[in-house]
Design an enzyme around this catalytic site. Structure first.
Site, short mmCIF file in Angstrom:
data_model
loop_
_atom_site.label_atom_id
_atom_site.label_comp_id
_atom_site.label_asym_id
_atom_site.label_seq_id
_atom_site.Cartn_x
_atom_site.Cartn_y
_atom_site.Cartn_z
N SER A 1 -18.39 -0.49 43.97
CA SER A 1 -17.46 0.48 43.41
C SER A 1 -17.81 0.92 42.00
O SER A 1 -17.45 2.02 41.58
CB SER A 1 -16.03 -0.09 43.42
OG SER A 1 -15.98 -1.32 42.71
N ASP B 1 -5.53 -0.20 37.92
CA ASP B 1 -5.56 -1.39 38.77
C ASP B 1 -5.96 -2.65 38.01
O ASP B 1 -5.95 -3.75 38.57
CB ASP B 1 -6.45 -1.19 40.00
CG ASP B 1 -7.95 -1.09 39.67
OD1 ASP B 1 -8.35 -1.34 38.51
OD2 ASP B 1 -8.71 -0.74 40.60
N HIS C 1 -11.00 -2.22 37.92
CA HIS C 1 -12.09 -1.27 37.75
C HIS C 1 -12.03 -0.62 36.36
O HIS C 1 -10.96 -0.56 35.75
CB HIS C 1 -12.03 -0.17 38.82
CG HIS C 1 -12.28 -0.68 40.20
ND1 HIS C 1 -11.25 -1.04 41.05
CD2 HIS C 1 -13.43 -0.91 40.87
CE1 HIS C 1 -11.77 -1.47 42.19
NE2 HIS C 1 -13.08 -1.40 42.11
#
Length: 200
Positions: free
Chosen positions: A11, A169, A172
């Site tokens: 990611s 979140d 990240h």
């Protein structure tokens, strides 16, 4: 012809958490190269949630397209307790395959997950030690094959001290976090790009 830049891994290579597409690593690195006089295009082969075991498949799918490959991986290996030797071995397999098609490789090692807010303070030293062990194994697997390794220690230190570098979140990076990461990755990518251009 523009330089062909491929991004592989998880990611962080995709740019999950960035507020705008242009803040993700691919466009940001292309912009940094442009400022240095190098025209480039990019493709993202990375997949959110990927572990090192996914790298050989990502590389195989890319074929011989990338001239410079940025590999960002390791966080999901740690969170899923993948044995260090296995994760490093999969990374080495992918780097060898990229080098075999003539790509210059830039490795961004596993981030310091001890800076993540979800990690309880009592476990941070343990997590930091696990990160250090995996990073060392990643470097040992990739550097002898010719990969350039990015030193992300300054970003880790900043992340531990500045919550604004994380997205909502709290795991990240935010757009600001990606800018901090790209600031240290871009010079290494530029060095790799110049090696490609010099050899052409």
């Amino acid at each position: 012809m523009p330089l062909r830049l491929g991004l592989f891994g998880d990611s962080l290579a995709v740019g999950v958490g960035a507020a705008r597409a242009e803040d993700t690593p691919g466009p940001s690195l292309v912009a940094a190269l442009a400022r240095a006089g190098v025209e480039a295009v990019h493709r993202v082969h990375a997949v959110s949630g990927a572990r090192s075991a996914a790298l050989p498949g990502q590389v195989a799918a890319a074929g011989d397209w990338p001239q410079v490959a940025v590999v960002v991986v390791g966080a999901n290996d740690l969170t899923h307790l993948v044995p260090v030797a296995r994760a490093a071995g999969d990374l080495g397999t992918a780097v060898a395959a990229l080098r075999a098609v003539g790509a210059e490789v830039v490795l961004v090692p596993v981030p310091d997950l001890s800076a993540v807010a979800h990690v309880p303070p009592a476990l941070r030293d343990l997590v930091r030690a696990a990160v250090t062990t995996l990073r060392a194994a990643q470097v040992a697997a990739a550097a002898p094959l010719g990969a350039r390794v990015v030193d992300t220690s300054a970003v880790s230190a900043r992340s531990a001290a500045d919550a604004a570098l994380f997205s909502a979140d709290r795991f990240h990076p935010s757009s600001a976090g990606y800018r901090a990461l790209v600031d240290v990755v871009a010079p290494v990518v530029l060095d790799a790009a110049r090696a490609v251009l010099d050899a052409a």
